[in-house]
Write a protein that holds these residues in place. Structure first.
Motif, mmCIF file in Angstrom:
data_model
loop_
_atom_site.group_PDB
_atom_site.id
_atom_site.type_symbol
_atom_site.label_atom_id
_atom_site.label_comp_id
_atom_site.label_asym_id
_atom_site.label_seq_id
_atom_site.Cartn_x
_atom_site.Cartn_y
_atom_site.Cartn_z
ATOM 1 N N LEU A 15 0.722 -1.252 -0.129
ATOM 2 C CA LEU A 15 0.009 0.023 0.152
ATOM 3 C C LEU A 15 0.692 1.242 -0.275
ATOM 4 O O LEU A 15 1.615 1.324 0.693
ATOM 5 N N TRP A 16 0.633 2.028 -1.169
ATOM 6 C CA TRP A 16 1.595 3.120 -1.622
ATOM 7 C C TRP A 16 0.763 4.422 -1.351
ATOM 8 O O TRP A 16 0.167 4.537 -2.479
ATOM 9 N N ILE A 17 1.186 5.854 -1.000
ATOM 10 C CA ILE A 17 0.898 6.931 -0.476
ATOM 11 C C ILE A 17 1.353 7.771 -1.341
ATOM 12 O O ILE A 17 2.427 7.616 -0.873
ATOM 13 N N TYR A 18 1.186 8.801 -1.867
ATOM 14 C CA TYR A 18 2.007 9.703 -2.321
ATOM 15 C C TYR A 18 1.880 10.794 -2.532
ATOM 16 O O TYR A 18 1.100 11.770 -3.735
ATOM 17 N N PRO A 19 1.282 11.365 -0.858
ATOM 18 C CA PRO A 19 1.516 13.256 -1.024
ATOM 19 C C PRO A 19 1.660 13.836 -1.556
ATOM 20 O O PRO A 19 0.435 14.791 -2.021
ATOM 21 N N VAL A 20 2.574 14.257 -2.407
ATOM 22 C CA VAL A 20 2.996 15.281 -3.228
ATOM 23 C C VAL A 20 2.563 14.856 -4.457
ATOM 24 O O VAL A 20 4.285 14.158 -5.007
ATOM 25 N N LYS A 21 2.810 14.896 -5.621
ATOM 26 C CA LYS A 21 2.834 14.328 -6.901
ATOM 27 C C LYS A 21 4.085 14.250 -7.024
ATOM 28 O O LYS A 21 4.988 14.842 -7.065
ATOM 29 N N SER A 22 4.781 12.524 -7.586
ATOM 30 C CA SER A 22 5.509 13.284 -8.764
ATOM 31 C C SER A 22 7.258 12.607 -7.633
ATOM 32 O O SER A 22 8.275 12.596 -7.691
ATOM 33 N N CYS A 23 6.501 13.448 -6.251
ATOM 34 C CA CYS A 23 7.900 11.920 -4.731
ATOM 35 C C CYS A 23 7.395 11.295 -4.605
ATOM 36 O O CYS A 23 6.685 10.790 -4.914
ATOM 37 N N ALA A 24 8.309 11.066 -3.304
ATOM 38 C CA ALA A 24 9.069 9.259 -3.321
ATOM 39 C C ALA A 24 7.060 9.339 -2.331
ATOM 40 O O ALA A 24 6.253 9.712 -2.099
ATOM 41 N N GLY A 25 7.151 8.006 -2.253
ATOM 42 C CA GLY A 25 5.927 7.306 -2.429
ATOM 43 C C GLY A 25 6.320 6.764 -0.938
ATOM 44 O O GLY A 25 7.275 7.107 0.084
ATOM 45 N N ILE A 26 4.806 6.656 -0.045
ATOM 46 C CA ILE A 26 4.770 6.085 1.699
ATOM 47 C C ILE A 26 4.412 5.102 1.827
ATOM 48 O O ILE A 26 3.162 4.724 0.802
ATOM 49 N N ALA A 27 5.416 3.936 2.103
ATOM 50 C CA ALA A 27 4.453 2.998 2.316
ATOM 51 C C ALA A 27 4.151 2.474 3.719
ATOM 52 O O ALA A 27 4.530 2.995 4.096
ATOM 53 N N VAL A 28 2.926 1.897 3.665
ATOM 54 C CA VAL A 28 1.806 2.417 4.598
ATOM 55 C C VAL A 28 1.285 0.802 4.972
ATOM 56 O O VAL A 28 1.366 0.066 3.831
#
Length: 299
Positions: A15-28
């Protein structure tokens, strides 16, 4: 064990979110899922002086900006720089921004706008600023591909979710290793949901994935793959170094030309959420290890 009536059965492995488009993702480990996608996904976007969106296509160093969501702040980290902190409540004045052919409504972040502009400009070496999506001004996925009514989306390229099978990445890695290249991981394709336990690219062939809870369909909730995801140079950018290569693109071009997209290269499926009411705040929690299942589509 899930219902054996299903053709395809798997589990959420990433499960990944990318709070800022095209920056690194956060695995949750878990995330709230709404019709817009996963909570906090693509809520912010980097734009140039004219409000045009910026991505790793032109600024590969964006891959090295690591967002973090705390109880009250968006934090942006970059090696060698002090972190940028912005309140999750920050809105500011109204502005407009462009994502591909869409002009969307956004907030300019008010008192946080100038610190964000200065930080991003220093890190990326280009004059740019940060904006936040205005949920009161809806943006919709393309009607050409969405057959089940409107699908709202934030700053993603066009759809609420990107779904990818882990076995598709494994298959690609086998081809890369045969060619003497270094294997990669799913981050290259920036998926929101990675599914284990299904065949490579089954996401292309499934009518919809029903989310299961305790062996039963979760309140009628389903993920419907609706449009193959065409691929640009971003999968060739190493997310750990921002160095751009050619091996990934060259490999997928050899076997992923997609007749549905007039021969364009595709990998993963853009996906919409079905079964949630069209009311503000409607969402459910999904998590790693959760089962999902679907039936194959026969066109």
């Amino acid at each position: 064990m899930t219902d054996t009536a299903y053709d395809v059965q798997g589990q959420i492995a990433g499960l990944w979110i990318y709070p800022v488009k095209s920056c690194a993702g956060i695995a949750v480990q878990q995330a709230r899922l709404s019709r817009h996608g996963l909570q906090w996904d693509r809520h912010w976007m980097v734009v140039d002086a004219n409000g045009e969106f910026l991505t790793q296509r032109s600024l590969p160093r964006m891959a090295l900006i690591r967002p973090e969501i705390t109880a009250d702040s968006l934090l942006l980290h970059f090696a060698g720089q002090s972190s940028l902190q912005i309140s999750l409540l920050a809105q500011g004045g109204k502005c407009k921004a462009s994502v591909w052919s869409d002009t969307v409504h956004a907030w300019d972040l008010g008192e946080w706008a100038e610190p964000a502009r200065a930080w991003l400009t220093q890190v990326l070496g280009a004059d740019c600023r940060l904006v936040r999506f205005d949920p009161a001004q809806p943006r919709q996925a393309s009607e050409r591909w969405v057959s089940q009514g409107q699908a709202p989306v934030h700053f993603a390229d066009g759809y609420p979710l990107l779904v990818l099978s882990q076995s598709a990445v494994d298959e690609l890695n086998h081809k890369l290793e045969q060619a003497g290249e270094t294997p990669i991981d799913a981050r290259r394709f920036r998926p929101n949901i990675v599914i284990a336990g299904i065949e490579a690219h089954d996401e292309d062939r499934v009518e919809q994935f029903d989310l299961l809870d305790d062996l039963h369909k979760l309140s009628g909730l389903s993920l419907q793959p609706c449009k193959p995801c065409t691929r640009c140079p971003i999968p060739d950018i190493d997310p750990d170094t921002a160095v751009q290569g050619v091996a990934v693109g060259q490999s997928i071009r050899r076997y992923r030309q997609d007749s549905r997209m007039d021969g364009a290269i595709t990998f993963g499926m853009n996906t919409i959420v079905l079964g949630l009411p069209d009311v503000e705040g409607a969402s459910v929690q999904i998590e790693l290890g959760q089962s999902l299942a679907g039936n194959l589509r026969f066109d």
